[in-house]
Design a protein around this motif. Structure first.
Motif, mmCIF file in Angstrom:
data_model
loop_
_atom_site.group_PDB
_atom_site.id
_atom_site.type_symbol
_atom_site.label_atom_id
_atom_site.label_comp_id
_atom_site.label_asym_id
_atom_site.label_seq_id
_atom_site.Cartn_x
_atom_site.Cartn_y
_atom_site.Cartn_z
ATOM 1 N N ASP A 11 18.670 39.783 59.964
ATOM 2 C CA ASP A 11 18.269 41.158 59.678
ATOM 3 C C ASP A 11 18.557 42.039 60.886
ATOM 4 N N MET A 12 18.651 43.337 60.607
ATOM 5 C CA MET A 12 18.928 44.301 61.659
ATOM 6 C C MET A 12 17.683 45.150 61.879
ATOM 7 N N THR A 13 17.432 45.460 63.127
ATOM 8 C CA THR A 13 16.317 46.354 63.441
ATOM 9 C C THR A 13 16.763 47.792 63.168
ATOM 10 N N GLU A 14 15.788 48.698 63.162
ATOM 11 C CA GLU A 14 16.122 50.112 62.977
ATOM 12 C C GLU A 14 17.036 50.592 64.093
ATOM 13 N N ALA A 15 16.798 50.111 65.307
ATOM 14 C CA ALA A 15 17.629 50.490 66.451
ATOM 15 C C ALA A 15 19.067 49.989 66.268
ATOM 16 N N ASP A 16 19.216 48.762 65.719
ATOM 17 C CA ASP A 16 20.553 48.224 65.446
ATOM 18 C C ASP A 16 21.298 49.086 64.439
ATOM 19 N N VAL A 17 20.606 49.460 63.364
ATOM 20 C CA VAL A 17 21.220 50.286 62.326
ATOM 21 C C VAL A 17 21.634 51.627 62.910
ATOM 22 N N GLU A 18 20.758 52.215 63.698
ATOM 23 C CA GLU A 18 21.055 53.520 64.307
ATOM 24 C C GLU A 18 22.242 53.400 65.260
ATOM 25 N N ALA A 19 22.296 52.345 66.040
ATOM 26 C CA ALA A 19 23.420 52.142 66.959
ATOM 27 C C ALA A 19 24.725 51.965 66.194
ATOM 28 N N LEU A 20 24.678 51.248 65.076
ATOM 29 C CA LEU A 20 25.869 51.053 64.244
ATOM 30 C C LEU A 20 26.326 52.377 63.640
ATOM 31 N N LEU A 21 25.376 53.189 63.185
ATOM 32 C CA LEU A 21 25.723 54.486 62.599
ATOM 33 C C LEU A 21 26.337 55.427 63.639
ATOM 34 N N GLN A 22 25.923 55.297 64.880
ATOM 35 C CA GLN A 22 26.424 56.173 65.944
ATOM 36 C C GLN A 22 27.764 55.706 66.516
ATOM 37 N N ALA A 23 28.204 54.502 66.174
ATOM 38 C CA ALA A 23 29.395 53.911 66.780
ATOM 39 C C ALA A 23 30.723 54.619 66.449
ATOM 40 N N PRO A 24 30.954 55.085 65.212
ATOM 41 C CA PRO A 24 32.254 55.715 64.931
ATOM 42 C C PRO A 24 32.484 56.982 65.760
ATOM 43 N N PHE A 31 37.190 47.200 55.641
ATOM 44 C CA PHE A 31 35.941 47.851 56.028
ATOM 45 C C PHE A 31 35.042 46.892 56.809
ATOM 46 N N TRP A 32 34.958 45.626 56.384
ATOM 47 C CA TRP A 32 34.165 44.649 57.130
ATOM 48 C C TRP A 32 34.721 44.482 58.538
ATOM 49 N N HIS A 33 36.040 44.520 58.673
ATOM 50 C CA HIS A 33 36.657 44.443 60.001
ATOM 51 C C HIS A 33 36.201 45.623 60.858
ATOM 52 N N ARG A 34 36.154 46.813 60.281
ATOM 53 C CA ARG A 34 35.715 48.010 61.003
ATOM 54 C C ARG A 34 34.236 47.891 61.382
ATOM 55 N N ILE A 35 33.411 47.386 60.466
ATOM 56 C CA ILE A 35 31.982 47.222 60.760
ATOM 57 C C ILE A 35 31.804 46.272 61.940
ATOM 58 N N LYS A 36 32.546 45.169 61.941
ATOM 59 C CA LYS A 36 32.441 44.201 63.036
ATOM 60 C C LYS A 36 32.821 44.843 64.374
ATOM 61 N N SER A 37 33.877 45.649 64.356
ATOM 62 C CA SER A 37 34.269 46.285 65.618
ATOM 63 C C SER A 37 33.218 47.298 66.069
ATOM 64 N N TYR A 38 32.593 48.009 65.121
ATOM 65 C CA TYR A 38 31.528 48.937 65.495
ATOM 66 C C TYR A 38 30.288 48.195 66.003
ATOM 67 N N ALA A 39 30.018 47.032 65.426
ATOM 68 C CA ALA A 39 28.880 46.232 65.889
ATOM 69 C C ALA A 39 29.103 45.790 67.341
ATOM 70 N N LEU A 40 30.340 45.414 67.674
ATOM 71 C CA LEU A 40 30.654 45.056 69.062
ATOM 72 C C LEU A 40 30.505 46.264 69.979
ATOM 73 N N THR A 41 30.994 47.411 69.508
ATOM 74 C CA THR A 41 30.869 48.643 70.290
ATOM 75 C C THR A 41 29.403 48.987 70.534
ATOM 76 N N ALA A 42 28.570 48.755 69.516
ATOM 77 C CA ALA A 42 27.147 49.060 69.613
ATOM 78 C C ALA A 42 26.368 47.983 70.384
ATOM 79 N N GLY A 43 27.065 46.941 70.817
ATOM 80 C CA GLY A 43 26.423 45.889 71.607
ATOM 81 C C GLY A 43 25.623 44.908 70.772
ATOM 82 N N MET A 44 26.024 44.726 69.544
ATOM 83 C CA MET A 44 25.303 43.792 68.655
ATOM 84 C C MET A 44 26.082 42.498 68.534
#
Length: 174
Positions: A50-63, A161-174
């Protein structure tokens, strides 16, 4: 098991041995298959993380919102977050499936079941931004009816899209 291997490792070893002995029998090098009576170990089903609210927010801010692709990706992430759409449903959306004035999406889900999903405030905001600022630049072929299109003016695939999500997760430090 006695040597401390996990159930998953044991299942892989048994599967490999079964295939090997099946090949030996087919090729006539042996007449019996000693692995035929082996039982597979029970494998525990793992739950998704599961993702925390902070994780979700960091992912949303990544693009990067200075790029057309960044605005597209942010709109996609916001829609997923606020509507609960599956990735396959998201990339399957066509322009005629969205009513920005009312703020709803017509979704064709699993089993070809159709449903109407309301959009949240941020999803609607970024979808409008995408339609006005980014999509016209990405859509060299205006015949494309998909909402979310790639740099090649084709419908986004769920894999890309999953590839993009993974790269944003790395950018967000997840």
């Amino acid at each position: 098991s006695k040597n401390g291997y996990s159930s998953r490792s044991n299942a892989r070893m048994i599967s490999t041995l079964r295939k090997f002995y099946a090949w030996l029998v087919r090729s006539g090098q042996t007449e019996s298959n000693p692995t035929a009576k082996l039982t597979m170990p029970k494998l525990a089903k793992s739950l998704p993380k599961d993702m925390t609210e902070a994780d979700v927010e960091a992912l949303l801010q990544a693009p990067d919102l200075t790029l057309d692709i960044g605005i597209r990706d942010r709109a996609m992430l916001e829609l997923m977050d606020e509507t609960g759409l599956r990735v396959s449903e998201l990339v399957g959306l066509d322009v005629e499936n969205v009513d920005i004035n009312i703020g709803v999406i017509q979704v064709l889900g699993k089993g070809s079941k159709e449903r109407i999903v309301p959009m949240g405030e941020y999803a609607l905001e970024f979808l409008q931004k995408y339609f006005t600022e980014s999509r016209p630049n990405l859509a060299k072929n205006f015949k494309e009816k998909a909402i979310f299109i790639s740099q090649h003016s084709r419908r986004m695939t769920r894999q890309s899209f999953w590839h993009r999500i993974k790269s944003y997760a790395l950018t967000a430090g997840m």
